[in-house]
Motif scaffolding. Structure first.
Motif: not given
Lengths: 542, 333
Positions: A76-79, A83-87, A93-97, A119-122
């Motif tokens: 997804y990150k490469k797609d 782009k707008e949905n990544m955040s 994902e953080l919520q899941l953890t 570390t992935m997210r900007p």
């Protein structure tokens, strides 16, 4: 399976539960199959995120499912369309953890996923992460995963060290029993307040301050162990240097012993040996064959005679050169003594603090004479302040400790041996004899500082409480010569041997070492009986 | 003084003798029912499960009750052709933990030919980092457990020279703490399980000299509680598996006599399930193969002669280690 109590249930209840489980299992297996199928087909999509997420919420340890999620996120990150949905994706994902960590706060997979996402997210929000740590540490102040995660977050957002140090103070004032906080504090302390000039781990005024703080913590509840460990560390936090302890030259070989394990490179670069003013350039070997050792030796080709001038030069850590003259101890054995010192050295203010605390300990002890931690700490204080002066009191205390802390008698026995040998060594070190004999009444249980006796020809270990555990370390006795005729003969045929019992096989193993090391443990060979645990029903063959 | 020591009280009706036959039955039937709920839910660690069960069976001299050929075939099918690593089970990803378990099982069976050994070496080598640490898999989790997995697996394959040993040792030493113990990474709190991993790494790399042995062993013997059981960190409850992590470390340090063997033995025996067989973490809890292995291995270290001698570094039968001509270091005392 940890902490799951076995409960008795009726047959009926059991059957009902089993039925429930089988239904759950069926669903689980179906989902897992579907997940695998989709992955194999390369369908790394939203549906797969949902499927894996559902399973993880109840089974956060299935590591492969986290891997699949990461694969999807990377795609997804490469797609560009994503782009707008990544955040939002990262957030969920953080919520899941976080959800998974509520179910299992010790799930390695969930914690690592959290780290990975951040570390992935900007746009990582480290403040939120830090408050999450605070929240979790309130729920469980000892969860090492949370502490590790906190260190990860701190490493990323780099607040002032002092803030974290103050955080440990706060945690400790909540509960002095929080060993995790003491641990974290130790890391901060040496970073914040190192003694750069003096070479000690901690700068003086802070060393003293910490001693005061830990004392008040320990005294708040003497049965709580956490603070005592921290205190013991503070007491040992002194400058520690390598000493050259004994240099020996015999007709066949020369050997040096050090107060600590050192490498060949260390010996080569720090030591020079002169025989009749000629520099010898030996090829050093360690007595065990290990890369770091306390005894280093070489076989020399100079013929050793009476009246030779033998000197050893050692470059000490403080930059000074120590010159040791080897003097003939027996006809053709030259021995040079270097430094011997087992006393810890503190600065005057710290020493004064220790003395004050010793007095407080003695007072506390008067009220509760059987408190193990107070007695142990008093004993350690005495040893740290002046081991020679307080020797008898220290040994008496250790004997009392053996009776009030019965689970650890073995530890106190060995400590008693160590401190008695240290006390004896000061005298033995002055002597020119080549004899090692225990000169106090208490029986020894181990062989500490044996390298200080490496030059001794006569070693008498009879009538002690030694076990065969010590056998391998006898290789340090490089000059031991006393034995009966039979053993001497054995020595001629097989010049170099070491006898060892393999510590974990139940039968003794006799190994021949084809090295320079010729160890003679003749007394032992002829008289195994004095090892308290030795049973041998066959002949020794060398 | 209101302080309560965190500990358990051993009941009078606890098991007091070793129930070998029951444990062997427990492990032999464990996993026979492939639809058992617990069994299915632990698929993600199957390879380690096999290692725990087989080693326990080996120590009891009962390994013939394990389906040998089925296990070997399973391991072969869990190796990832590309990376060379081995997974917990079919359909799961390769990981250092399961790569080690697989190598240990095959070493006990003397069947290392069943996997692509070069592949395993390649996999482990690919996970070593610049600072000497190891990732658990390609996803970058660092832990001293993985350092131990790496050196143990490679030494069992006689390929320890494939990695940078000095850096491996340096990384482990960078995890040493104020109490002379070790945690999972630099800065992490000391924990008996991770101490075992770090001491074990140094034992295999022949660098036990780098430990602060007396201080570390004192901390370890202070894990023993009045019940005789051992905890893994100060002010924590005892747990049977620490009989292994603490005692194996003390054995490598040559100071096993610093704990009270008799009361520890009583604690371990009390953790047996006298109905189903198997050991649990604490008396009265549900047993599992993990604690069954560490109960038996702990008793072996304590000198119980009805169990085979276990090697403290590898947690495998000493006879396997002898056969492989491995000599992990034990500190001189």
């Amino acid at each position: 399976m940890h902490g799951r109590v076995k409960v008795r249930t009726s047959e009926e209840e059991k059957a009902r539960k089993e039925k429930e489980r089988q239904e759950k299992l069926k669903i689980f297996k179906n989902v897992m199959q579907k997940i695998q199928f989709k992955r194999n087909e390369g369908e790394l999509d939203q549906e797969l995120l949902e499927l894996t997420g559902n399973v993880l919420t109840s089974n956060p340890d299935i590591y492969t499912l986290w891997n699949i999620r990461r694969e999807i996120i990377i795609i997804y990150k490469k797609d560009v369309k994503m782009k707008e949905n990544m955040s939002k994706l990262y957030d969920s994902e953080l919520q899941l953890t976080e959800y998974c960590l509520k179910i299992n706060p010790k799930s390695y997979g969930s914690w690592h996923q959290r780290e990975w996402v951040l570390t992935m997210r900007p746009d990582p929000d480290w403040k939120t992460e830090l408050s999450l740590c605070n929240k979790y540490l309130k729920l469980d102040e000892r969860n090492f995963h949370t502490w590790d995660y906190r260190r990860f977050v701190i490493n990323q957002c780099q607040p002032a060290l002092k803030e974290e140090f103050d955080f440990t103070t706060e945690k400790l004032f909540d509960n002095f029993s929080n060993y995790s906080a003491w641990h974290y504090r130790s890391k901060m302390l040496v970073k914040l307040y190192p003694d750069v000039e003096g070479g000690r781990p901690i700068e003086d005024s802070h060393h003293k301050h910490e001693l005061k703080m830990v004392q008040s913590a320990a005294f708040t509840d003497p049965d709580d162990t956490s603070a005592w460990f921290y205190q013991r560390w503070l007491l040992g936090a002194v400058k520690n240097s390598v000493d050259l302890v004994v240099s020996s030259v015999t007709t066949s070989k020369s050997f040096l012993t050090f107060s600590q394990y050192v490498s060949k490179e260390f010996v080569k670069s720090k030591v020079q040996i002169f025989i009749n003013k000629t520099l010898v350039t030996p090829d050093w070997s360690s007595c065990t064959g290990n890369h770091y050792d306390k005894l280093w030796l070489f076989k020399h080709n100079v013929s050793i005679e009476a009246g030779m001038d033998i000197k050893v030069e050692f470059d000490k850590e403080n930059g000074q050169k120590q010159i040791v003259s080897c003097v003939p101890a027996e006809t053709l054995t030259y021995v040079g003594k270097g430094n011997i010192n087992f006393q810890k050295y503190y600065s005057e203010p710290v020493l004064k603090e220790l003395k004050d605390q010793l007095e407080s300990c003695r007072q506390l002890l008067a009220m509760e004479p059987d408190n193990k931690w107070t007695l142990l700490t008093t004993t350690i204080f005495l040893n740290c302040i002046d081991a020679k002066l307080y020797h008898n009191e220290v040994i008496d205390n250790l004997k009392t400790l053996q009776s009030i802390d019965k689970l650890r008698t073995g530890y106190y026995e060995d400590l008693k041996t160590r401190w008695c040998i240290e006390n004896q060594l000061y005298r033995d070190y002055e002597s020119n004899d080549l004899v090692y004999r225990v000169s106090f009444d208490d029986k020894i249980t181990c062989l500490p500082h044996l390298q200080y006796y490496s030059h001794c020809e006569k070693v008498d270990l009879t009538n002690q409480n030694l076990t065969t555990k010590v056998l391998p370390s006898l290789i340090l006795l490089q000059n031991c010569k006393v034995g009966d005729k039979g053993v001497r003969q054995a020595r001629c045929e097989c010049r170099s041997f070491v006898l060892c019992l393999h510590p974990y096989s139940r039968l003794p193993v006799f190994a021949l070492y084809d090295t320079l090391c010729s160890l003679l443990i003749c007394d032992l060979l002829t008289n195994f009986a004095f090892f308290t645990d030795f049973e041998c029903d066959y002949d020794l063959v060398l | 003084m209101s302080f309560n020591v965190k500990d358990v009280i051993l009941k009078e009706d606890r098991p007091k003798t070793l129930l070998l036959q029951k444990h062997s039955d427990y492990l032999a039937t464990y996993g026979q029912n492939k639809d058992d709920y617990e069994f299915c839910m632990t698929e993600y660690l199957r390879m380690s499960g096999i290692y725990w069960s087989l080693t326990a069976m080996e120590l009891m001299d009962q390994s013939s009750r394990m389906p040998k050929e089925e296990i070997i075939e399973f391991i072969t099918s869990c190796q990832d052709k590309e990376s060379g690593g081995i997974s917990a089970s079919i359909g799961h990803d390769p990981h250092m933990l399961y790569t080690l378990s697989a190598v240990q099982v095959l070493a006990m069976y003397d069947r290392l030919d069943a996997i692509d050994v070069d592949g395993v070496v390649r996999y482990i080598l690919s996970l070593q980092q610049e600072d000497g640490s190891f990732f658990g898999d390609m996803w970058g989790e660092v832990d001293t457990r993985f350092s131990f997995c790496a050196v143990m697996a490679l030494s069992l394959l006689h390929r320890l020279d494939a990695i940078n040993i000095n850096k491996t040792v340096d990384f482990v030493l960078s995890c040493m703490n104020f109490d002379s113990g070790f945690g999972s990474k630099p800065g992490s709190e000391s924990h008996a399980g991770l101490i075992y991993c770090c001491v074990g790494t140094l034992s295999i790399c022949n660098r036990m000299d780098a430990l602060r042995a007396d201080e570390l062993a004192w901390w370890l013997c202070e894990r023993q509680l009045p019940s005789g059981g051992l905890n893994g960190r100060p002010e924590k409850l005892p747990d049977l598996c620490y009989s292994w992590w603490v005692m194996s470390s003390l054995s490598m340090l040559n100071r096993i006599h610093w704990v009270d063997k008799k009361s520890l033995e009583q604690f371990i025996l009390a953790c047996q399930d006298s109905e189903t067989g198997g050991f649990s973490d604490r008396p009265g809890d549900i047993p599992d193969p993990f604690h069954t292995l560490f109960g038996l291995a702990g008793l072996s270290l304590l000198g119980d002669t009805s169990i085979k001698s276990v090697n403290p570094t590898y947690c495998m039968p000493q006879e396997t280690i002898d056969k492989l001509k491995l000599q992990p270091q034990v500190l001189h005392i």
